[in-house]
Design a protein around this motif. Sequence first.
Motif, short mmCIF file in Angstrom:
data_model
loop_
_atom_site.label_atom_id
_atom_site.label_comp_id
_atom_site.label_asym_id
_atom_site.label_seq_id
_atom_site.Cartn_x
_atom_site.Cartn_y
_atom_site.Cartn_z
N PHE A 99 0.88 -1.18 -0.03
CA PHE A 99 -0.02 -0.04 -0.03
C PHE A 99 0.92 1.22 0.00
O PHE A 99 0.44 2.31 -0.43
CB PHE A 99 -0.81 -0.15 1.06
CG PHE A 99 -1.94 1.12 1.18
CD1 PHE A 99 -2.89 1.45 0.31
CD2 PHE A 99 -2.24 1.88 2.33
CE1 PHE A 99 -3.86 2.09 -0.08
CE2 PHE A 99 -2.92 2.94 2.57
CZ PHE A 99 -3.81 3.27 1.19
N GLU B 110 -0.69 5.11 10.76
CA GLU B 110 -1.73 4.03 11.46
C GLU B 110 -1.33 2.53 11.12
O GLU B 110 -2.20 2.05 10.63
CB GLU B 110 -3.07 4.72 11.20
CG GLU B 110 -3.59 6.00 11.43
CD GLU B 110 -5.27 6.04 11.23
OE1 GLU B 110 -5.66 5.14 11.20
OE2 GLU B 110 -5.25 7.44 11.31
N ARG C 130 -2.14 1.39 7.41
CA ARG C 130 -3.36 1.43 7.07
C ARG C 130 -3.84 2.87 6.22
O ARG C 130 -5.03 2.80 5.54
CB ARG C 130 -4.42 1.15 7.96
CG ARG C 130 -4.53 -0.27 8.52
CD ARG C 130 -5.49 -0.57 9.67
NE ARG C 130 -5.07 0.29 10.85
CZ ARG C 130 -4.33 0.41 11.82
NH1 ARG C 130 -3.60 -0.90 11.92
NH2 ARG C 130 -4.42 1.12 12.81
N VAL C 131 -2.96 3.62 6.56
CA VAL C 131 -3.26 5.06 5.78
C VAL C 131 -2.03 5.49 5.10
O VAL C 131 -0.79 5.22 5.71
CB VAL C 131 -3.55 5.98 6.82
CG1 VAL C 131 -3.63 7.48 6.31
CG2 VAL C 131 -4.86 5.83 7.32
N ARG C 132 -2.03 6.11 4.04
CA ARG C 132 -0.55 6.52 3.29
C ARG C 132 -1.01 8.00 3.07
O ARG C 132 -2.02 8.63 2.79
CB ARG C 132 -0.34 5.71 2.08
CG ARG C 132 -1.38 5.88 1.03
CD ARG C 132 -1.09 4.89 -0.16
NE ARG C 132 -2.07 4.93 -1.28
CZ ARG C 132 -2.28 4.10 -2.28
NH1 ARG C 132 -1.29 2.82 -2.33
NH2 ARG C 132 -3.06 4.02 -3.11
N ARG D 62 -7.04 5.93 2.74
CA ARG D 62 -7.00 4.56 3.66
C ARG D 62 -7.21 3.33 3.06
O ARG D 62 -8.09 3.47 2.08
CB ARG D 62 -7.92 4.94 4.80
CG ARG D 62 -8.48 3.81 5.86
CD ARG D 62 -9.63 4.31 6.78
NE ARG D 62 -9.18 5.05 7.52
CZ ARG D 62 -8.23 5.17 8.53
NH1 ARG D 62 -7.81 3.79 8.95
NH2 ARG D 62 -8.01 6.19 9.34
N LEU D 63 -6.50 2.44 3.55
CA LEU D 63 -6.62 1.15 2.83
C LEU D 63 -8.14 0.46 3.53
O LEU D 63 -8.28 0.38 4.65
CB LEU D 63 -5.61 0.13 3.39
CG LEU D 63 -5.54 -1.36 2.92
CD1 LEU D 63 -5.37 -1.18 1.43
CD2 LEU D 63 -4.34 -1.92 3.42
N ASP E 47 -9.52 -2.50 1.94
CA ASP E 47 -9.82 -4.06 1.60
C ASP E 47 -8.07 -4.43 1.08
O ASP E 47 -7.80 -3.62 0.29
CB ASP E 47 -10.73 -4.26 0.67
CG ASP E 47 -10.95 -5.58 0.23
OD1 ASP E 47 -10.98 -6.50 1.36
OD2 ASP E 47 -11.03 -6.14 -1.09
N TYR F 271 -6.29 -4.45 -3.79
CA TYR F 271 -6.37 -3.72 -2.78
C TYR F 271 -7.34 -2.63 -3.04
O TYR F 271 -7.41 -2.27 -4.21
CB TYR F 271 -5.11 -3.35 -1.78
CG TYR F 271 -4.41 -2.30 -2.64
CD1 TYR F 271 -4.79 -0.97 -2.45
CD2 TYR F 271 -3.03 -2.76 -3.07
CE1 TYR F 271 -3.60 -0.06 -3.06
CE2 TYR F 271 -2.24 -1.62 -3.60
CZ TYR F 271 -2.80 -0.52 -3.55
OH TYR F 271 -1.69 0.41 -4.06
N TYR G 207 -8.83 1.33 -1.57
CA TYR G 207 -8.78 2.29 -0.94
C TYR G 207 -9.60 3.50 -0.92
O TYR G 207 -10.00 3.73 -2.01
CB TYR G 207 -7.08 2.82 -0.79
CG TYR G 207 -7.00 3.52 -2.31
CD1 TYR G 207 -7.04 4.80 -2.63
CD2 TYR G 207 -6.52 2.60 -3.37
CE1 TYR G 207 -6.71 5.38 -3.87
CE2 TYR G 207 -6.15 2.95 -4.66
CZ TYR G 207 -6.16 4.32 -5.03
OH TYR G 207 -6.07 4.80 -6.21
#
Length: 139
Positions: free
Chosen positions: A24, A41, A44-46, A59-60, A62, A70, A72
């Motif tokens: 991700f 996080e 889970r967040v980029r 935000r991811l 799945d 995936y 987002y």
Amino acid sequence: MASTSVSRIVPATPEKVWSLVGGFDALPDWLPYIPESTALEGGRVRRLANPDGDVIIERLVDFNETERHYSYAILEAPFPVDGYVSTLRVHAVPGREDLAEVQWSGRFNPDGATEDEVVELFTGIYRDGLEALDRTLAG
């Protein structure tokens, strides 16, 4: 809700493509217009930065390692949309172990722009991104 999808056959095995794009936080490895990505996080967040210094926070929502995809959601970005969710998928090409198909799709609500304008914007982003991925894999 508007949507668009772009796919491209690239010169590498699905496993090799996924090893490049499946992280991700890996956009800077293959996407020239995203030179910086910071994982937040626990990954889970980029937080992305483009060459103009614009910030994009995603935000991811799945992730499936086995099926190589995936999804987002955009939390913050300079794009005229809301409710944006996108998916990046890597597929095998039947009968060709040396190729993969990469599909980048998204759905979103226009916000301050027409549906045609935002579909054109994201179709261009996905197309240019997959062209950059192809160049990276061929290089």
